[in-house]
Design a protein around this motif. Sequence first.
Motif, short mmCIF file in Angstrom:
data_model
loop_
_atom_site.label_atom_id
_atom_site.label_comp_id
_atom_site.label_asym_id
_atom_site.label_seq_id
_atom_site.Cartn_x
_atom_site.Cartn_y
_atom_site.Cartn_z
N ALA A 146 0.90 -1.25 0.10
CA ALA A 146 0.05 -0.01 -0.19
C ALA A 146 0.83 1.24 0.07
O ALA A 146 0.72 2.22 -0.43
CB ALA A 146 -1.10 -0.07 1.21
N PHE A 147 1.93 1.21 0.88
CA PHE A 147 2.88 2.40 0.82
C PHE A 147 3.49 2.65 -0.57
O PHE A 147 3.51 3.83 -0.93
CB PHE A 147 4.01 2.10 1.89
N LEU A 148 3.65 1.72 -1.46
CA LEU A 148 4.55 1.91 -2.50
C LEU A 148 3.54 2.24 -3.59
O LEU A 148 3.72 3.16 -4.49
CB LEU A 148 5.30 0.45 -3.26
N VAL A 149 2.15 1.73 -3.54
CA VAL A 149 1.21 2.21 -4.55
C VAL A 149 1.04 3.65 -4.26
O VAL A 149 0.78 4.34 -5.35
CB VAL A 149 -0.11 1.38 -4.60
N GLY A 150 0.90 4.06 -3.08
CA GLY A 150 0.57 5.40 -2.47
C GLY A 150 1.68 6.32 -2.94
O GLY A 150 1.65 7.53 -3.74
N ALA A 151 2.89 6.00 -2.67
CA ALA A 151 4.27 6.65 -3.31
C ALA A 151 4.15 6.82 -4.92
O ALA A 151 4.68 7.66 -5.22
CB ALA A 151 5.45 5.93 -3.00
N GLU A 152 3.87 5.77 -5.50
CA GLU A 152 3.82 5.84 -7.06
C GLU A 152 2.87 6.94 -7.53
O GLU A 152 3.10 7.48 -8.41
CB GLU A 152 3.48 4.49 -7.56
N MET A 153 1.69 6.86 -6.77
CA MET A 153 0.69 7.70 -7.14
C MET A 153 1.02 8.97 -6.92
O MET A 153 0.89 10.09 -7.79
CB MET A 153 -0.55 7.15 -6.35
N ALA A 154 1.62 9.36 -5.74
CA ALA A 154 2.04 10.94 -5.11
C ALA A 154 3.28 11.39 -6.47
O ALA A 154 2.98 12.31 -6.55
CB ALA A 154 2.51 10.85 -3.84
N PHE A 155 3.99 10.51 -6.74
CA PHE A 155 4.94 10.85 -7.49
C PHE A 155 4.50 11.02 -8.95
O PHE A 155 4.95 12.04 -9.78
CB PHE A 155 6.32 9.83 -7.62
N ASN A 156 3.64 10.39 -9.54
CA ASN A 156 3.00 10.40 -10.57
C ASN A 156 2.23 11.83 -10.94
O ASN A 156 2.24 12.71 -11.71
CB ASN A 156 1.88 9.39 -11.18
#
Length: 868
Positions: A752-762
């Motif tokens: 979940a952390f990585l998906v959230g981080a990917e979303m924020a970076f995008n």
Amino acid sequence: MTHLYTENKRKAFLLLALLFGLIWQAHASAPKNLKVTPEPGWAIKLPARTTTKINPDHVNGGYHYLLTNVQYELALQETYHQYTYKLLTEEGVQNSSEIRLNFDPNYEQLLLHKVQVWRNGKAINKLDLAKVKVIQREEGMDAGIYDESLTAILVLDDIRVGDVIDYAYTSKGYNPVFGGKFFTGFNLQQYDPVDELLVSMVVPQGRKLQFKYHLDARKPETSTSNGKTSYTWHLKNLPATKMDNNLPDWYDPYPGVYVSEFKSWQEVARWALPLFEVKEAPSKKLQAKIDSIKASTGSDEGRVEAALHFVQDEVRYLGYEAGIGGYKPHMPNQVFANRFGDCKDKALLLAYMLRQMNIKASPALVNTTLDGHISNLLPSPSAFNHCVVRVELLGGKTYWYDATISKQRGSYNNIYMPAYGKALLLAPGTKTLAAVSGPVTEGPTVKVREIYSIDKVENDVVLEVRTEYSGAEADYQRSSFATTSMSDIEKNYLNFYANAYPEIEFADNLRFEDNELDNIFTVIEKYSIPGFWQPQHANEDVLEAWFSPLVFNGYISRLQSSKRTMPMALNHPVHVEQSIKVLLPQAWPLDNQDQEIDDEAFWYSRKIAYSSKGTELNIDLAYRSKQDFVSPEATATYLRNQKAMVDNMVYGLTFNKGLVDSISDFKFSWTVGIMSLLTLVLLGFGAYKLYFWDPAPVGGELPYGGESLGGWVIVPLLGLIFTPFSVIVSFISEGYFNANLWENISGNGSGAFLVGAEMAFNLALLAFSGLLITLYLKRRSSVPKLMVAFYVSRLAFMLLELALTSAWGIGVANEKFGSNLLGTFAGVAIWVPYFLLSSRVKSTFVERLYPQHEEVYAEEEEEQAAVR
């Protein structure tokens, strides 16, 4: 009448000729070295045994030995045998009512003394030489060995349950190849109980025997008379040997004695060396072959490879080993001309060819079953059953080769050599056994990669398999493919997987790749599996799918015996890895798992990792054996670890058809949508602030408006314009706003952390790229440094993501990620130096939000006016 008389006379003459021919043929075919004689006077005579107290339930095969009697007279080269056994069941009568005696007619005589059957206390004579059939069985024919040994067979008639069969014979003559030296070995206990056992040796006092006692074997009684020494073992009421199953080949479970007249391995080498001596020059054809190899390869290493491949692949394995031929090789010219030979023939040919090319090479004797335990035996020729070659190249580096293994490939320094352990090098100066060393392989010899593509649970599943073999495994597969039709190979491969997936079919033809230089043989398969998902027995709404490492599983030793007093054999050396990748149609809410077992005999690892979005499952397994046996005291621990390993090899997934809609349908997440909007607003505000950053141009202030956008400067702009579209597509395809995605990964904190981080970076890329496009078109002075930050930040985030996924065991580093990472790295390598160093960049991005060049022009005009 005259005509009739003449015709009858002719027929009579032909009949007599035929009869004479049959008599002559029978006489000629009867072996001269088989006859009936009295028992030798030197042998110890024992009273006849006709009864036993042994319980029939305690023996095997339906018969029981009352007496085993073997005696040696070294000076006469005679060995006396007497065997007495009782038939206990109908099976015993069926299987043990004929006597078979093997002998070598090249040097050995078979002297029959008695064959009698005891019934009701009376002896019935059954020895009739006319009923003895002598045949040449050639038991090693299927293995390519012909030794000309004969078998004398006497089929006993009128044999019944309860009969005691007693027979005695003497074999006279030892193989002359040993130069009169004596050696043997015998057990003092058997698998079944024995009432009485006698082993005796009569040795001239001038001859010295070496003895070695195995396990708790007793020492002999010794006596001397008439210039001879007798060694006697006379034992009664011998118990059965309690044996465990799955014993290593090198382990002898029976108490016994090794005897040899050879005092050392050096003496054995001195005996064997003359047998391998070549005094003849190479024939014209053999010399031509040697010259051809020398001309086609310019290095000693290449010549070793070429000569080895020739002897392995073009000289077939076949041996005539009658008499002395079992130990003395045929000369290289003969072997080359015949194009066949046994192990010692092929080894000598290879060594001889290399010597003719000024390469040091020597045959060496090994034992294929003892795995380095040959030093437990006494020195003697019987310690060896195979012949290999040791090669010494410049610099003193040595390499070992087995000339009997066909289809071996690889370079001279990585050609597989079986673990023979120790060898007796047939070279001048040999004093002891040498260690046989093969190439060291760090990685697995079998690497299996399976990819299951599941686009929808109800559809057929596509399975792609790529199996990479190296070392001995590559040699075996290469040979197997060369000797088996492709149709049979495909059938075998399909049936292998059909055991797990009965409806499986080929989706493409089976293919293979052979990298002979590196000795890597790769098999490529592709299947379609209907009915991959099967309903559970308890609940048909729940489908299940199982992923089993079938190839991997085939290399694991499966042993069950736990109460042991003897070592347990294991497959060794074994190093195999298998990866299973499952491409899922949707996210699966499961956690990653790691397991490692480090046993005394093996090491095992299993890693289960889901991608950050839960749509890719990776199962990685590895097994490496450490030794070829398990000691009795370590068996219980081994079996516990084996069970733990076997129990978790298979991995399963379940799918609830009743929850399909809730899993697959899109459901907008207002929480994620609102948070994304707020994040985008904050990032937009940051971009707005950054818009007013107004640094001096990289190339300094210019007295003119700078260059227009053109040349290579246009290329990065095209990438910037594409970025917002790719981010929007990513948001849609990855399902960031799908509430089901977040529900399914809610139990996986790292995911979940990585998906959230990917979303924020995008989102950051979306805002940042929009700002850069605006600044780029305005040719603002801040563009070069912001573009460097754009490229570097993308690479830094991907490297951070890779580090986190590796640390947390999340399978995100797939081919797509790898290609994206490579492309991003290339972008950094190309465009960061370009924006920092390019003169075109310096002359293009010169515009400032607050222009200062007009004041500079004014000052320059005033100065020029003053000068005028």
